[in-house]
Design a protein around this motif. Structure first.
Motif, PDB file in Angstrom:
ATOM      1  N   VAL A  30       8.551  -7.107   8.736  1.00 28.70           N
ATOM      2  CA  VAL A  30       7.340  -7.875   9.037  1.00 28.70           C
ATOM      3  C   VAL A  30       6.098  -6.995   9.038  1.00 28.70           C
ATOM      4  O   VAL A  30       5.116  -7.294   8.388  1.00 28.70           O
ATOM      5  N   GLN A  31       6.126  -5.892   9.778  1.00 29.20           N
ATOM      6  CA  GLN A  31       4.950  -5.022   9.782  1.00 29.20           C
ATOM      7  C   GLN A  31       5.339  -3.589  10.071  1.00 29.20           C
ATOM      8  O   GLN A  31       6.372  -3.313  10.681  1.00 29.20           O
ATOM      9  N   PHE A  32       4.506  -2.692   9.582  1.00 26.64           N
ATOM     10  CA  PHE A  32       4.677  -1.269   9.819  1.00 26.64           C
ATOM     11  C   PHE A  32       3.532  -0.817  10.715  1.00 26.64           C
ATOM     12  O   PHE A  32       2.498  -0.376  10.237  1.00 26.64           O
ATOM     13  N   ASN A  33       3.712  -0.959  12.026  1.00 25.54           N
ATOM     14  CA  ASN A  33       2.640  -0.588  12.931  1.00 25.54           C
ATOM     15  C   ASN A  33       2.860   0.776  13.571  1.00 25.54           C
ATOM     16  O   ASN A  33       2.007   1.252  14.315  1.00 25.54           O
ATOM     17  N   THR A  34       4.006   1.420  13.279  1.00 23.76           N
ATOM     18  CA  THR A  34       4.265   2.776  13.755  1.00 23.76           C
ATOM     19  C   THR A  34       4.932   3.575  12.649  1.00 23.76           C
ATOM     20  O   THR A  34       5.575   2.999  11.752  1.00 23.76           O
ATOM     21  N   VAL A  35       4.808   4.888  12.724  1.00 26.33           N
ATOM     22  CA  VAL A  35       5.493   5.764  11.775  1.00 26.33           C
ATOM     23  C   VAL A  35       7.004   5.580  11.933  1.00 26.33           C
ATOM     24  O   VAL A  35       7.748   5.569  10.957  1.00 26.33           O
ATOM     25  N   HIS A  36       7.437   5.402  13.169  1.00 26.31           N
ATOM     26  CA  HIS A  36       8.861   5.196  13.447  1.00 26.31           C
ATOM     27  C   HIS A  36       9.412   3.989  12.680  1.00 26.31           C
ATOM     28  O   HIS A  36      10.520   4.049  12.130  1.00 26.31           O
ATOM     29  N   SER A  37       8.651   2.907  12.606  1.00 27.59           N
ATOM     30  CA  SER A  37       9.128   1.719  11.895  1.00 27.59           C
ATOM     31  C   SER A  37       9.305   2.003  10.398  1.00 27.59           C
ATOM     32  O   SER A  37      10.254   1.506   9.780  1.00 27.59           O
ATOM     33  N   VAL A  38       8.438   2.811   9.831  1.00 20.28           N
ATOM     34  CA  VAL A  38       8.570   3.187   8.420  1.00 20.28           C
ATOM     35  C   VAL A  38       9.829   4.039   8.231  1.00 20.28           C
ATOM     36  O   VAL A  38      10.624   3.793   7.317  1.00 20.28           O
ATOM     37  N   GLY A  55       0.789  -1.224   0.000  1.00 18.50           N
ATOM     38  CA  GLY A  55       0.000   0.000   0.000  1.00 18.50           C
ATOM     39  C   GLY A  55       0.822   1.277   0.000  1.00 18.50           C
ATOM     40  O   GLY A  55       0.275   2.352   0.185  1.00 18.50           O
ATOM     41  N   TRP A  56       2.119   1.174  -0.230  1.00 17.10           N
ATOM     42  CA  TRP A  56       3.013   2.335  -0.221  1.00 17.10           C
ATOM     43  C   TRP A  56       3.477   2.672  -1.633  1.00 17.10           C
ATOM     44  O   TRP A  56       3.690   1.786  -2.462  1.00 17.10           O
ATOM     45  N   GLY A 102      -2.025   2.298   9.776  1.00 18.41           N
ATOM     46  CA  GLY A 102      -3.427   2.297  10.215  1.00 18.41           C
ATOM     47  C   GLY A 102      -4.194   3.258   9.333  1.00 18.41           C
ATOM     48  O   GLY A 102      -4.222   3.120   8.109  1.00 18.41           O
ATOM     49  N   THR A 103      -4.783   4.294   9.941  1.00 18.68           N
ATOM     50  CA  THR A 103      -5.488   5.319   9.167  1.00 18.68           C
ATOM     51  C   THR A 103      -4.695   6.617   9.088  1.00 18.68           C
ATOM     52  O   THR A 103      -5.169   7.589   8.518  1.00 18.68           O
ATOM     53  N   HIS A 136      -4.483   7.393  -3.164  1.00 13.15           N
ATOM     54  CA  HIS A 136      -4.600   6.144  -2.422  1.00 13.15           C
ATOM     55  C   HIS A 136      -5.133   6.432  -1.038  1.00 13.15           C
ATOM     56  O   HIS A 136      -5.154   7.568  -0.581  1.00 13.15           O
ATOM     57  N   SER A 137      -5.609   5.382  -0.377  1.00 18.54           N
ATOM     58  CA  SER A 137      -6.317   5.564   0.890  1.00 18.54           C
ATOM     59  C   SER A 137      -5.912   4.477   1.874  1.00 18.54           C
ATOM     60  O   SER A 137      -5.320   3.470   1.488  1.00 18.54           O
ATOM     61  N   PRO A 138      -6.254   4.676   3.147  1.00 18.77           N
ATOM     62  CA  PRO A 138      -5.898   3.652   4.143  1.00 18.77           C
ATOM     63  C   PRO A 138      -6.551   2.306   3.802  1.00 18.77           C
ATOM     64  O   PRO A 138      -7.643   2.266   3.244  1.00 18.77           O
ATOM     65  N   GLY A 139      -5.849   1.246   4.130  1.00 22.37           N
ATOM     66  CA  GLY A 139      -6.379  -0.094   3.903  1.00 22.37           C
ATOM     67  C   GLY A 139      -6.162  -0.615   2.506  1.00 22.37           C
ATOM     68  O   GLY A 139      -6.551  -1.742   2.201  1.00 22.37           O
ATOM     69  N   ALA A 140      -5.502   0.177   1.649  1.00 25.52           N
ATOM     70  CA  ALA A 140      -5.243  -0.292   0.290  1.00 25.52           C
ATOM     71  C   ALA A 140      -4.273  -1.471   0.355  1.00 25.52           C
ATOM     72  O   ALA A 140      -3.322  -1.471   1.105  1.00 25.52           O
ATOM     73  N   GLU A 141      -4.554  -2.475  -0.418  1.00 27.72           N
ATOM     74  CA  GLU A 141      -3.676  -3.639  -0.482  1.00 27.72           C
ATOM     75  C   GLU A 141      -3.049  -3.696  -1.846  1.00 27.72           C
ATOM     76  O   GLU A 141      -3.538  -3.108  -2.805  1.00 27.72           O
TER      77      GLU A 141
END
Length: 182
Positions: free
Chosen positions: A53-61, A26-27, A92-93, A170-175
């Motif tokens: 594995v996952q991007f659950n925080t802005v910091h991880s990105v 989604g990026w 997330g959103t 693009h929008s949140p939740g895009a796969e």
């Protein structure tokens, strides 16, 4: 929003260059300046995105982007002013707009932007227009698309900005939709 012009100085220019790429998950990324440098950095960003594995925080990105940039700095394609990128997506959103460009020390680095950013030869014009129109992240998607398109059209006053426009929303939740990867 992007033009499609690639200017090669004395060699001429073309108005058929897509300056967007899908990173994955989604990026997206938009690039300016030297295509060889930009594409090599984007390749490294894609690799780091695949390994994470996952991007659950802005910091991880930001950490993933920073790792790719540090790796790219060792490349002969990394020279001062070689490329600028905007990397966009959602945690997330929460919309995330990361800007990759040279810092005050002429060293490629990543930073976050609050509402919008512009890169390339038309960036100054586009930024002035968006600021004059009081663009911010609270705009409706229709108003935002219009204001960004208008700013791009005004940026055509800069010599390196072409007349063709590519606009991606693009929008949140895009796969990932199975779009071809390089």
């Amino acid at each position: 929003c992007s033009d499609t012009r690639l200017d090669q100085g004395e060699w001429g220019s073309t108005d058929m260059t897509l300056k967007f790429d899908i990173i994955g998950r989604g990026w997206t990324v938009q690039w300016a300046n030297r295509p060889d440098s930009a594409k090599e950095l984007i390749r490294r960003i894609k690799e780091w995105f695949r390994l994470t594995v996952q991007f659950n925080t802005v910091h991880s990105v930001l950490m993933v982007l920073d790792r790719a940039i540090k790796e790219f700095r060792d490349s002969p394609l990394c020279t001062p002013g070689c490329c600028e990128l905007t990397v966009t997506g959602f945690v997330g959103t929460e919309a995330v707009i990361a800007l990759v460009r040279d810092d005050d020390k002429k060293k490629l680095s990543v930073s976050l932007t609050e509402s919008f950013t512009a890169i390339g030869s038309g960036a100054s014009v586009a930024t002035v227009i968006l600021n004059c129109r009081q663009y911010d992240r609270s705009q409706t998607s229709q108003n935002a698309a219009y204001m960004v398109y208008e700013a791009k059209r005004w940026s055509e006053q800069a010599a390196g900005v072409g007349p063709y426009t590519f606009l991606l929303v693009h929008s949140p939740g895009a796969e990932d939709l199975g779009l071809p990867q390089e």
